[in-house]
Scaffold this active site. Sequence first.
Site, short mmCIF file in Angstrom:
data_model
loop_
_atom_site.label_atom_id
_atom_site.label_comp_id
_atom_site.label_asym_id
_atom_site.label_seq_id
_atom_site.Cartn_x
_atom_site.Cartn_y
_atom_site.Cartn_z
CG ASP A 129 -1.95 -1.01 1.27
OD1 ASP A 129 -1.21 -2.35 1.08
OD2 ASP A 129 -3.11 -0.99 1.66
CD GLU A 176 -7.12 0.77 0.63
OE1 GLU A 176 -8.47 0.95 0.18
OE2 GLU A 176 -6.77 0.62 1.68
CG ASN A 177 -4.42 3.97 2.24
OD1 ASN A 177 -5.42 4.67 2.71
ND2 ASN A 177 -4.38 2.82 2.69
CG ASN A 212 -10.51 -0.44 3.57
OD1 ASN A 212 -9.58 -0.95 2.82
ND2 ASN A 212 -10.64 0.38 4.37
CG HIS A 213 -9.41 3.74 2.53
ND1 HIS A 213 -10.37 4.37 3.27
CD2 HIS A 213 -8.44 3.27 3.41
CE1 HIS A 213 -10.10 3.90 4.48
NE2 HIS A 213 -8.77 3.53 4.36
CG HIS A 270 -7.55 -4.25 0.72
ND1 HIS A 270 -6.10 -3.80 0.18
CD2 HIS A 270 -8.01 -3.42 1.25
CE1 HIS A 270 -6.06 -2.65 1.25
NE2 HIS A 270 -7.26 -2.38 1.68
CG HIS A 311 -6.58 -3.68 5.07
ND1 HIS A 311 -6.87 -2.33 4.64
CD2 HIS A 311 -7.18 -4.06 6.44
CE1 HIS A 311 -7.93 -1.99 5.85
NE2 HIS A 311 -7.79 -3.19 6.92
CG HIS A 367 -0.50 -0.11 5.59
ND1 HIS A 367 -0.46 1.24 5.81
CD2 HIS A 367 -1.67 -0.25 4.99
CE1 HIS A 367 -1.41 1.80 4.87
NE2 HIS A 367 -2.32 0.98 4.28
#
Length: 259
Positions: free
Chosen positions: A8, A39-40, A67-68, A152, A177, A179
């Site tokens: 991520d 996603e981040n 999820n983001h 994820h 997810h 990290h």
Amino acid sequence: MNILTIGDVVGAPGCDFLRKHLPAFKRLKNIALCVANGENSANGNGVTPASAQSLFDSGVDVITTGNHVYSRSEIHAFLDEWSDIVRPANYPAGNPGKGFTVFDMGRIRVGIVNLMGNSFISENLENAFICAERTLAEPELADCRVILVDFHAEATGEKRAMGFFLDGKVSAVFGTHTHILTADDQALPGGTGYITDIGMTGPKQSVLGVKSEIVISRFRTSMPARFELSDSECMMNGCIFEIDEKTGGTVSTERVWIE
């Protein structure tokens, strides 16, 4: 062929670090394809067109999410337009984006599937195991000898179970997810490469990229606080899967940690 999966990417610090280090690392390791979870990648969370383009400019070929993925509304239209960004397949079918893509390398077509776990993260989404079966049956993936799955998910047991569930059916399953780069990379008995989590690309001295004192305060007081990215030095985590193009099986794995 060597496929690099990158954990991520967190905010501008993660994007900047990737841009500085990824091109040379790809040459060093003879990387044929690079997949990164983005996603981040936007500051705060989520992914924007600008942060996605930063990853592509750095040498990332395909961006997976989690999820983001829908946190930033400006990316929604791009999820339908850009085939090289995927979102978890177990979101409802009408949502922006698609749960898999096929990357055509000329000599070989590589399928990339994105799934999201149900335990502690997205219990209201389609069951990830049923979704995996349905997605792998898609006609577009039928002629892909190499298939990668970004799972994820929060729970290590759910990730591990997915690895064995897909063993022999896909080339590699890598978790995202949490990290945190885990030390269990391996080729499973059926030839599928596996690692529970490929970690994070972003500030090293942090809690998932965020200043540790902010997160500690939230745990101690249960009071809301605005997250700020740590300004510490960055790292890049991931895993390299060496895959036999003829069989689609993983030959070897190598964890990646660059500072």
